[in-house]
Design a protein around this motif. Structure first.
Motif, PDB file in Angstrom:
ATOM      1  N   LEU A 103       0.822  -1.208   0.000  1.00 43.29           N
ATOM      2  CA  LEU A 103       0.000   0.000   0.000  1.00 43.29           C
ATOM      3  C   LEU A 103       0.856   1.260   0.000  1.00 43.29           C
ATOM      4  CD1 LEU A 103      -2.914  -0.922   2.438  1.00 43.29           C
ATOM      5  CD2 LEU A 103      -3.093  -0.398   0.003  1.00 43.29           C
ATOM      6  N   VAL A 104       1.920   1.272   0.796  1.00 43.15           N
ATOM      7  CA  VAL A 104       2.808   2.432   0.825  1.00 43.15           C
ATOM      8  C   VAL A 104       3.411   2.667  -0.559  1.00 43.15           C
ATOM      9  CG1 VAL A 104       4.992   3.314   1.734  1.00 43.15           C
ATOM     10  CG2 VAL A 104       3.319   2.283   3.285  1.00 43.15           C
ATOM     11  N   PHE A 105       3.853   1.599  -1.209  1.00 38.81           N
ATOM     12  CA  PHE A 105       4.435   1.713  -2.548  1.00 38.81           C
ATOM     13  C   PHE A 105       3.421   2.304  -3.532  1.00 38.81           C
ATOM     14  CE2 PHE A 105       5.200  -0.006  -6.779  1.00 38.81           C
ATOM     15  CZ  PHE A 105       6.542   0.303  -6.988  1.00 38.81           C
ATOM     16  N   LEU A 106       2.186   1.812  -3.494  1.00 37.15           N
ATOM     17  CA  LEU A 106       1.165   2.261  -4.440  1.00 37.15           C
ATOM     18  C   LEU A 106       0.712   3.688  -4.150  1.00 37.15           C
ATOM     19  CD1 LEU A 106      -0.992  -0.988  -4.745  1.00 37.15           C
ATOM     20  CD2 LEU A 106       0.700  -0.107  -6.362  1.00 37.15           C
ATOM     21  N   ILE A 107       0.644   4.057  -2.869  1.00 39.59           N
ATOM     22  CA  ILE A 107       0.223   5.412  -2.518  1.00 39.59           C
ATOM     23  C   ILE A 107       1.277   6.434  -2.949  1.00 39.59           C
ATOM     24  CG2 ILE A 107      -0.194   6.960  -0.552  1.00 39.59           C
ATOM     25  CD1 ILE A 107      -1.604   4.593   0.818  1.00 39.59           C
ATOM     26  N   LEU A 108       2.561   6.061  -2.855  1.00 34.60           N
ATOM     27  CA  LEU A 108       3.634   6.982  -3.234  1.00 34.60           C
ATOM     28  C   LEU A 108       3.864   7.033  -4.746  1.00 34.60           C
ATOM     29  CD1 LEU A 108       6.330   6.289  -0.491  1.00 34.60           C
ATOM     30  CD2 LEU A 108       4.731   8.196  -0.627  1.00 34.60           C
ATOM     31  N   LEU A 109       3.340   6.064  -5.473  1.00 36.21           N
ATOM     32  CA  LEU A 109       3.592   5.991  -6.916  1.00 36.21           C
ATOM     33  C   LEU A 109       3.148   7.243  -7.674  1.00 36.21           C
ATOM     34  CD1 LEU A 109       4.713   4.258  -9.179  1.00 36.21           C
ATOM     35  CD2 LEU A 109       2.476   3.147  -9.382  1.00 36.21           C
ATOM     36  N   PRO A 110       1.943   7.825  -7.392  1.00 34.28           N
ATOM     37  CA  PRO A 110       1.564   9.040  -8.139  1.00 34.28           C
ATOM     38  C   PRO A 110       2.544  10.191  -7.984  1.00 34.28           C
ATOM     39  CG  PRO A 110      -0.340   8.107  -7.000  1.00 34.28           C
ATOM     40  CD  PRO A 110       0.863   7.354  -6.521  1.00 34.28           C
ATOM     41  N   MET A 111       3.267  10.236  -6.855  1.00 36.94           N
ATOM     42  CA  MET A 111       4.248  11.301  -6.645  1.00 36.94           C
ATOM     43  C   MET A 111       5.407  11.183  -7.621  1.00 36.94           C
ATOM     44  SD  MET A 111       6.153  12.272  -3.058  1.00 36.94           S
ATOM     45  CE  MET A 111       7.114  10.746  -2.996  1.00 36.94           C
ATOM     46  N   MET A 112       5.713   9.959  -8.068  1.00 37.77           N
ATOM     47  CA  MET A 112       6.829   9.732  -8.980  1.00 37.77           C
ATOM     48  C   MET A 112       6.420   9.864 -10.450  1.00 37.77           C
ATOM     49  SD  MET A 112       9.260   9.263  -6.922  1.00 37.77           S
ATOM     50  CE  MET A 112       9.570   8.839  -5.212  1.00 37.77           C
ATOM     51  N   ILE A 113       5.135   9.912 -10.714  1.00 38.42           N
ATOM     52  CA  ILE A 113       4.650  10.057 -12.092  1.00 38.42           C
ATOM     53  C   ILE A 113       4.542  11.540 -12.418  1.00 38.42           C
ATOM     54  CG2 ILE A 113       2.708   9.628 -13.646  1.00 38.42           C
ATOM     55  CD1 ILE A 113       2.183   7.066 -12.070  1.00 38.42           C
ATOM     56  N   PRO A 114       5.066  11.992 -13.558  1.00 45.21           N
ATOM     57  CA  PRO A 114       5.058  13.415 -13.887  1.00 45.21           C
ATOM     58  C   PRO A 114       3.641  14.002 -13.872  1.00 45.21           C
ATOM     59  CG  PRO A 114       6.377  12.186 -15.461  1.00 45.21           C
ATOM     60  CD  PRO A 114       5.676  11.177 -14.613  1.00 45.21           C
TER      61      PRO A 114
ATOM     62  N   THR B  20       9.063   4.112 -14.846  1.00 50.40           N
ATOM     63  CA  THR B  20       9.094   4.555 -13.451  1.00 50.40           C
ATOM     64  C   THR B  20       8.788   3.400 -12.507  1.00 50.40           C
ATOM     65  OG1 THR B  20       8.389   6.779 -14.118  1.00 50.40           O
ATOM     66  CG2 THR B  20       8.131   6.201 -11.794  1.00 50.40           C
ATOM     67  N   ILE B  21       7.761   2.614 -12.852  1.00 51.72           N
ATOM     68  CA  ILE B  21       7.397   1.471 -12.004  1.00 51.72           C
ATOM     69  C   ILE B  21       8.520   0.438 -11.972  1.00 51.72           C
ATOM     70  CG2 ILE B  21       5.793  -0.468 -11.785  1.00 51.72           C
ATOM     71  CD1 ILE B  21       3.616   1.338 -12.929  1.00 51.72           C
ATOM     72  N   VAL B  22       9.126   0.174 -13.129  1.00 55.04           N
ATOM     73  CA  VAL B  22      10.220  -0.801 -13.189  1.00 55.04           C
ATOM     74  C   VAL B  22      11.398  -0.340 -12.332  1.00 55.04           C
ATOM     75  CG1 VAL B  22      11.962  -1.812 -14.708  1.00 55.04           C
ATOM     76  CG2 VAL B  22       9.570  -1.778 -15.413  1.00 55.04           C
ATOM     77  N   ILE B  23      11.724   0.956 -12.403  1.00 51.02           N
ATOM     78  CA  ILE B  23      12.834   1.488 -11.603  1.00 51.02           C
ATOM     79  C   ILE B  23      12.525   1.353 -10.118  1.00 51.02           C
ATOM     80  CG2 ILE B  23      14.090   3.587 -10.972  1.00 51.02           C
ATOM     81  CD1 ILE B  23      13.797   4.487 -13.899  1.00 51.02           C
ATOM     82  N   MET B  24      11.311   1.687  -9.711  1.00 48.52           N
ATOM     83  CA  MET B  24      10.941   1.606  -8.298  1.00 48.52           C
ATOM     84  C   MET B  24      10.912   0.157  -7.813  1.00 48.52           C
ATOM     85  SD  MET B  24       8.034   4.601  -7.947  1.00 48.52           S
ATOM     86  CE  MET B  24       7.891   4.391  -6.165  1.00 48.52           C
ATOM     87  N   LEU B  25      10.399  -0.745  -8.660  1.00 43.48           N
ATOM     88  CA  LEU B  25      10.390  -2.159  -8.281  1.00 43.48           C
ATOM     89  C   LEU B  25      11.816  -2.708  -8.195  1.00 43.48           C
ATOM     90  CD1 LEU B  25       7.388  -3.539 -10.386  1.00 43.48           C
ATOM     91  CD2 LEU B  25       7.486  -3.223  -7.910  1.00 43.48           C
ATOM     92  N   GLY B  26      12.671  -2.260  -9.105  1.00 34.36           N
ATOM     93  CA  GLY B  26      14.070  -2.674  -9.047  1.00 34.36           C
ATOM     94  C   GLY B  26      14.746  -2.198  -7.767  1.00 34.36           C
ATOM     95  N   MET B  27      14.448  -0.965  -7.365  1.00 30.24           N
ATOM     96  CA  MET B  27      14.979  -0.448  -6.105  1.00 30.24           C
ATOM     97  C   MET B  27      14.437  -1.252  -4.923  1.00 30.24           C
ATOM     98  SD  MET B  27      17.037   1.939  -6.898  1.00 30.24           S
ATOM     99  CE  MET B  27      17.428   2.958  -8.311  1.00 30.24           C
ATOM    100  N   ASN B  28      13.156  -1.602  -4.972  1.00 29.60           N
ATOM    101  CA  ASN B  28      12.564  -2.421  -3.901  1.00 29.60           C
ATOM    102  C   ASN B  28      13.269  -3.767  -3.779  1.00 29.60           C
ATOM    103  OD1 ASN B  28      10.695  -0.683  -2.893  1.00 29.60           O
ATOM    104  ND2 ASN B  28       8.899  -1.813  -3.549  1.00 29.60           N
ATOM    105  N   ALA B  29      13.597  -4.366  -4.939  1.00 28.81           N
ATOM    106  CA  ALA B  29      14.260  -5.675  -4.921  1.00 28.81           C
ATOM    107  C   ALA B  29      15.648  -5.593  -4.291  1.00 28.81           C
ATOM    108  CB  ALA B  29      14.361  -6.215  -6.344  1.00 28.81           C
ATOM    109  N   LEU B  30      16.261  -4.407  -4.365  1.00 23.05           N
ATOM    110  CA  LEU B  30      17.602  -4.241  -3.785  1.00 23.05           C
ATOM    111  C   LEU B  30      17.567  -3.874  -2.311  1.00 23.05           C
ATOM    112  CD1 LEU B  30      19.351  -2.205  -6.644  1.00 23.05           C
ATOM    113  CD2 LEU B  30      19.739  -4.605  -6.043  1.00 23.05           C
ATOM    114  N   ALA B  31      16.361  -3.637  -1.770  1.00 25.24           N
ATOM    115  CA  ALA B  31      16.250  -3.127  -0.402  1.00 25.24           C
ATOM    116  C   ALA B  31      16.932  -4.033   0.610  1.00 25.24           C
ATOM    117  CB  ALA B  31      14.775  -2.938  -0.039  1.00 25.24           C
ATOM    118  N   GLY B  32      16.884  -5.356   0.402  1.00 27.56           N
ATOM    119  CA  GLY B  32      17.484  -6.273   1.356  1.00 27.56           C
ATOM    120  C   GLY B  32      18.985  -6.412   1.209  1.00 27.56           C
ATOM    121  N   ARG B  33      19.556  -5.868   0.134  1.00 24.98           N
ATOM    122  CA  ARG B  33      20.993  -6.016  -0.124  1.00 24.98           C
ATOM    123  C   ARG B  33      21.775  -4.728   0.099  1.00 24.98           C
ATOM    124  NH1 ARG B  33      20.952  -9.571  -5.755  1.00 24.98           N
ATOM    125  NH2 ARG B  33      19.487 -11.183  -5.037  1.00 24.98           N
TER     126      ARG B  33
END
Length: 566
Positions: free
Chosen positions: A95-106, A543-556
């Motif tokens: 939910l946090v990811f989806l709520i913040l997504l509009p902020m990253m969209i131009p 934008t979504i791919v970049i954010m999801l890629g960053m999420n995948a790196l969160a544990g590393r």
């Protein structure tokens, strides 16, 4: 050979001088052009502009729409932050990811998506039989439509601020209230909201200033609705008459800048009066049980997220998949030609993707480097070093607070002539956009790094100095690794913001130096709706791919590197 103190002072002076050149000097030239004449200070042009009916109307529209949308964004963002931050609602991370997504969209992509989602030609609403009659006025082309989109665009900003504030509350406050028999609403009214006062005020001010300087939504919704705001008025005059009207445009830009700075000043004064000191360490936030109401509350939250994200996204994609705007999406009208056109045939779009990726990436890297050095001085033990670094930090904050279109005018005034000594002009090149990005977004990257340096133990530097480590060796071996997660977090935000922006580059781009934002806006403004939709869909996906890629790196990566992750 220079001693370490000399190297430190030289580096500090270089940083302050650089911040002054790219942040302070352009704004100083803007105010000089707008408020002076050959005889000295002259408020005549400013008073004349204020008396102009078109400027008065645009100023009122800017203040009205910014205030109403900031108020609505504060309510919406706070409600979502309280719901997710204080209750036992499930799937909080998603939910946090989806709520913040509009902020990253131009913003201009948001406007295009909603125009296509709710208009008479909406492929989704026509498929559902809910579209307005063809030829009817678009429901978003009004003051209310403009305020709605500004609210949806900026509510995530408030959500982010309030959620961070909630996580910093000591758990003992809520535990003591519940032990005393206070219910959830009593605790919210008597403890949580009063303590959130400064954060709510900061969120409102941030949403107000963001709406004040927003160009994409104000242009794409306001122009058809005949609801002109100051950023649009500046853009139309400069686009229509060219650089010859710079003095006139500078005066209007000064008005816009003064309104933004006044809002920031009022916020700072009110926050000082509302400041509350908390004792204790922050802990995991309280999880108030919703009981049997939890499934219904979750359903409402997911319905809201679906309406905000899925409806415009589906309409944007459907518009991109038809041959001509207005056709219903079916097997006969389905085509990938629009995507082929923008990705392979149109050289301008390929150039725009290349330009935006390059200047956003370079700006993010430069800001990360500057932030690491300047953050060190902001936490320095010597008051003189802190004051000089604070001067650079203040200039960066003002450059960020002032609307992006105003900074564009300031940069045109500063760099329209060739640079002194070397005689080279950067006006009309990609470099002026890059420098403008560094100026406008420096505060975004600097704030988390400054906070990280303030938390470091001063004994680290003492030990390094005793061991004979010079300034750059201390930075490279000790401070840079410790502050790297914060610098990376700021750089990610800078890249995502600069990659898609249109407000700063709207007046700085030129043929051959287009950005993603200006290209999409020009497609839509020129009537190439399906191409604008196709390119917007690609940008949203990227934008979504970049954010999801960053999420995948969160544990590393170290905690705090991914800005939207705890």
């Amino acid at each position: 050979m220079q001693t370490t103190p000399t190297v430190e002072k030289s580096t500090l002076l270089l940083l302050v001088a650089g911040a002054t050149v790219i942040c302070g000097l352009p704004l100083l030239l803007l105010f000089k052009t707008g408020l002076t004449s050959e005889s000295g200070i002259d408020f005549g042009p400013l008073l004349e502009a204020v008396r102009s009916r078109s400027v008065q109307r645009a100023l009122w529209h800017s203040i009205e729409s910014s205030f109403l949308s900031a108020l609505a964004a504060t309510f919406l963002g706070t409600f979502l932050a309280l719901l997710i931050g204080l209750t036992d609602i499930r799937a909080k991370g998603i939910l946090v990811f989806l709520i913040l997504l509009p902020m990253m969209i131009p913003p201009h992509v948001t406007a295009i998506a909603w125009i296509q989602a709710l208009g008479p030609a909406s492929p989704v609403l026509r498929w559902l039989g809910l579209a307005p009659e063809l030829g009817s006025t678009h429901p978003l082309y009004s003051r209310e439509g403009l305020v709605l989109l500004l609210t949806l665009q900026h509510a995530p900003l408030v959500f982010l601020l309030v959620r961070a504030a909630l996580r910093s509350f000591p758990r003992e406050l809520s535990d003591a209230a519940r032990t005393s028999g206070a219910g959830a609403f009593t605790m919210l009214r008597r403890i949580t909201l009063p303590l959130l006062g400064p954060s709510l005020l900061a969120g409102f001010a941030l949403a107000f200033v963001a709406a004040l300087g927003n160009f994409g939504i104000n242009a794409l919704i306001g122009i058809p609705a005949r609801y002109t705001t100051l950023p649009v008025l500046v853009w139309r005059r400069l686009a229509s008459f060219g650089p010859d009207v710079l003095p006139n445009v500078a005066v209007i830009s000064v008005i816009l800048a003064l309104v933004a700075l006044a809002a920031i000043l009022i916020q700072s004064l009110l926050q000082q009066r509302m400041r509350t000191s908390l004792i204790g360490l922050p802990q995991d936030p309280l999880a108030i049980s919703l009981g049997r109401r939890r499934p219904y509350v979750e359903a409402l939250v997911w319905l809201f997220v679906a309406c905000v994200l899925l409806l415009p996204a589906a309409s944007l994609l459907a518009t991109a998949l038809v041959r001509t705007y207005g056709l219903p999406l079916s097997a006969d009208t389905l085509t990938l030609d629009n995507f082929t056109e923008v990705l392979w045939r149109q050289s301008v779009t390929l150039r725009a993707f290349t330009n935006s990726t390059f200047i956003a990436g370079v700006a993010a890297a430069v800001i990360a480097l500057i932030s690491l050095l300047l953050g060190y001085y902001l936490a320095h033990r010597q008051a003189g070093h802190r004051r000089w670094a604070g001067a650079a930090f203040t200039q960066s904050e003002i450059a960020f607070a002032v609307p992006g279109l105003v900074m564009s005018i300031a940069f045109i005034l500063a760099f329209i002539r060739p640079l002194p000594f070397i005689g080279v002009s950067i006006y009309g090149t990609l470099w002026i956009i890059l420098i403008a990005y560094v100026s406008v977004f420096l505060a975004v990257g600097l704030k988390p790094v400054a906070a990280a340096f303030l938390q470091m133990d001063t004994s680290l530097e003492d030990a390094a100095r005793v061991s004979g480590a010079g300034f750059f060796r201390r930075m490279r071996k000790i401070f840079a690794p410790l502050a790297a997660p914060s610098a990376a977090s700021g750089a990610i935000l800078v890249f995502l913001t600069a990659y898609n922006e249109v407000t700063v580059s709207a007046l700085l781009w030129s043929t051959g130096n287009e950005t993603i934002g200006t290209t999409i806006f020009n497609y839509e403004d020129g009537g190439y709706t399906t191409l604008a939709a196709a390119m917007s869909a690609v940008v949203v996906l990227a934008t979504i791919v970049i954010m999801l890629g960053m999420n995948a790196l969160a544990g590393r990566v170290p905690a705090g590197t991914i800005p939207w992750k705890d």
